[in-house]
Design a protein around this motif. Structure first.
Motif, short mmCIF file in Angstrom:
data_model
loop_
_atom_site.label_atom_id
_atom_site.label_comp_id
_atom_site.label_asym_id
_atom_site.label_seq_id
_atom_site.Cartn_x
_atom_site.Cartn_y
_atom_site.Cartn_z
N ASN A 182 0.82 -1.23 0.00
CA ASN A 182 0.00 0.00 0.00
C ASN A 182 0.85 1.27 0.00
O ASN A 182 0.59 2.23 0.73
CB ASN A 182 -0.95 0.02 1.21
CG ASN A 182 -1.84 -1.21 1.24
OD1 ASN A 182 -2.31 -1.66 0.20
ND2 ASN A 182 -2.05 -1.76 2.42
N GLY A 183 1.90 1.26 -0.83
CA GLY A 183 2.73 2.45 -0.98
C GLY A 183 3.76 2.69 0.10
O GLY A 183 4.51 3.66 0.04
N GLU A 184 3.80 1.81 1.11
CA GLU A 184 4.82 2.00 2.16
C GLU A 184 5.61 0.70 2.35
O GLU A 184 5.08 -0.40 2.19
CB GLU A 184 4.17 2.48 3.46
CG GLU A 184 3.94 1.45 4.51
CD GLU A 184 3.22 1.96 5.75
OE1 GLU A 184 3.91 2.08 6.76
OE2 GLU A 184 2.00 2.20 5.71
N VAL A 185 6.90 0.86 2.66
CA VAL A 185 7.77 -0.30 2.83
C VAL A 185 7.66 -0.80 4.27
O VAL A 185 7.89 -0.06 5.22
CB VAL A 185 9.24 0.04 2.49
CG1 VAL A 185 10.15 -1.15 2.79
CG2 VAL A 185 9.36 0.44 1.02
#
Length: 592
Positions: A182-185
């Motif tokens: 979701n766009g975050e590591v």
């Protein structure tokens, strides 16, 4: 008839009141310490005339040590942050270590008895039920180096052999696998990343696989050194003892013959073509030319049936009732008397287990139940373990320590009853396909994945005898083993599987692989016979379970099943039974 409402939390107060702050438990540990001191004196003053008294003391103190260990395991499982329980675990570990030293001293005394005196002694009525285990202890102790040298090996192993295993565990604890979600590591632990291989989105599995491989490659040199030195230590010890086969210890631990092991793998290999068809069909269903290793556990359907804990419990009881009354009544008691910790809450350890409280004649089951059919299978599996322990009541303690290859007999049997019923009562064809696939996944794991581990480990030890094995060669050996075990049905293999699989680094148990496949097939064979004989089979089944720790597996199978495990017939029948699921799966999906 009104069904009782089953609690999702267990009752530990019945053993010791007050949890990890229990005064009762502290007193209990002091009593164990006193008993161990008395046991030590008895062994020092040992004579053939005192063997009966020594074994009576053994019976008492072992039960108490196991009871204490089980209580601590449960406390730590229900709350991983219980610091008092962690401290108590250290005290119990010390008591356990002391007991092991004393048992080693007792074995020395047994070896010291001359053959003529031993033959007369073992023929006494009081020792007849224990004959197999006492002879086994004496033989194994006599098969090792003189006591002083074995003691030296044990001492050196702490900072040698076992230290490499601990180093591996330390490395795994620090490994973080960065995965974008979701766009975050997110920095995933090894366990969290592994769960992602069952994700329905292939892109997720692919990303995790790439990050997984990179993480293990980053530690490969250190982990490779650990494996080489751990293996080297083991080989050196075997050489000093004059043991010529690396399989001698695991086969003896599992009370089985080389011929049985060879025949089991031979029959599995002969029937792998059917499983290869399943892997090819699964690739088709997922729109792939070939599955990669990270696709093998992928789900075919996003839909999942959810059962409440009460519904899951009632389903298990209903299916067990079709097998036999004792299993059914035992299972009801387990639910009604709160033997099970299943609540889905934070702070619990992952996984599931069953542990025995032999002084109380009870068991406790631990898991986290979230309502999936897989959870229902796990619950049935652990209830099977508990029933095995229940079946052993009345059996002398010396005859209760069954090996890992038969340890899964009752659990797998119970799981099969429930898994078969779930398929039978599936609400539609799609659910039936998913449930069949869940069952087939087990056969793939036992016949292919575990076979790959066995092939790798066998070949690693062959090469290690000639010197250190490089990381590059370990990768090659791993891929070669996987290609052979999976009939080259996959498109991409896991080169670093040797590094990520903890089983290769367990120092207490060599070859922590083939016993699982044996247990699965042995249970399948019993299950097949049970289906043929119907509800009258329970009595025979319990009689078999009682004998699981007091004879070789070959004698166990001959006595209770009338089969020779060194021959094809038993294995053929068991493998074919599991492959019926594959045939049905292929039939149901042929037009998909």
């Amino acid at each position: 008839m009104t069904t009782k409402t089953y609690s999702e939390t267990w009752d530990l107060e019945v053993f010791f009141q007050g949890g990890s702050n229990s005064k009762e438990f502290y007193t209990y540990l002091s009593e164990i310490q006193t008993e161990l001191d008395q046991f030590e004196q008895q062994i020092q003053q040992f004579s053939t005339d005192s063997l009966e008294d020594v074994l009576a003391s053994y019976e008492s103190v072992v039960k108490k040590v196991v009871q204490a260990s089980a209580f601590i395991s449960c406390l730590l499982a229900q709350d991983v942050k219980d610091k008092s329980a962690s401290q108590l675990q250290g005290k119990v570990a010390q008591l356990h270590a002391k007991l092991q030293v004393q048992l080693g001293a007792l074995d020395e005394k047994l070896v010291g008895i001359d053959e003529v005196s031993w033959s007369k002694l073992i023929q006494k009525d009081v020792f007849q039920p224990l004959e197999y285990v006492l002879n086994e202890r004496r033989r194994r102790a006599g098969d090792k180096l003189p006591a002083a040298q074995e003691k030296l090996i044990t001492s050196l192993a702490v900072d040698g052999y076992h230290a490499w295993g601990k180093l591996y565990n330390s490395i795994v604890g620090t490994i973080k696998i960065p995965v974008e979600e979701n766009g975050e590591v997110k920095e995933l632990s090894v366990g969290q990343a592994q769960n992602r291989f069952s994700n329905g989105d292939r892109e997720v599995r692919k990303k995790v696989s790439a990050a997984w491989k990179k993480a293990w490659e980053g530690q490969a040199e250190t982990i490779g050194a650990a494996l080489n030195h751990l293996g080297g230590f083991r080989l050196q010890v075997y050489e000093q003892r004059g043991w010529d086969s690396v399989l001698k210890e695991p086969l003896e631990n599992n009370r089985m013959k080389q011929e049985t092991l060879d025949m089991m793998w031979q029959v599995i290999t002969d029937h792998k073509g059917t499983l290869k068809k399943y892997l090819e069909r699964k690739a088709e269903l997922l729109g792939l030319e070939k599955l990669n290793m990270y696709d093998v556990s992928a789900p075919l359907s996003a839909e999942e049936t959810i059962l409440s804990y009460q519904e899951g419990a009632e389903f298990i009881i209903e299916q067990f009732s079709k097998f036999g009354p004792e299993l059914t009544e035992f299972t009801k008691q387990s639910f009604e008397d709160r033997w099970i910790e299943a609540e889905d809450r934070a702070g619990k350890r992952p996984g599931g287990f069953c542990t025995s409280f032999p002084v109380s004649g009870q068991s406790r089951i631990f898991m986290t139940y979230s309502g999936t059919l897989s959870n229902v299978s796990t619950l049935a599996h652990e209830l099977g373990h508990a029933f095995h322990q229940h079946a052993m009541h009345g059996v002398p303690t010396l005859n209760r320590f069954y090996a890992s290859n038969v340890a899964e007999t009752a659990s797998t049997f119970a799981e099969m009853i429930v898994a078969d019923a779930a398929v039978k009562y599936a609400k539609d064809e799609q659910e039936k396909i998913s449930l069949l696939e869940d069952k087939i996944q087990r056969s793939v794991a036992f016949y292919m994945n575990i076979h790959a581990r066995f092939l790798f480990e066998t070949r690693f030890y062959d090469e290690r005898k000639n010197g250190l094995v490089s990381v590059e060669r370990l990768n090659e050996l791993m891929v070669e083993a996987q290609k052979e075990a999976y009939c080259d049905a996959l498109g991409e293999y896991d080169t670093t599987f040797w590094a990520s699989k903890m089983h290769f680094f367990i120092t207490q148990v060599p070859f922590y692989n083939f016993p699982y496949t044996f247990g699965y097939l042995f249970s399948l064979g019993i299950y097949t016979q049970a289906l043929e004989e119907g509800t009258n089979y329970e009595e025979k089944y319990i009689a078999l379970l009682k004998d699981t720790a007091s004879m070789t597996v070959e004698d166990l199978a001959m006595k209770h099943l009338g089969v020779d495990l060194t021959q094809r017939d038993f294995w053929e029948k068991a493998v074919k039974k599991s492959l019926e699921d594959v045939e049905e799966f292929l039939q149901l999906t042929k037009n998909s």
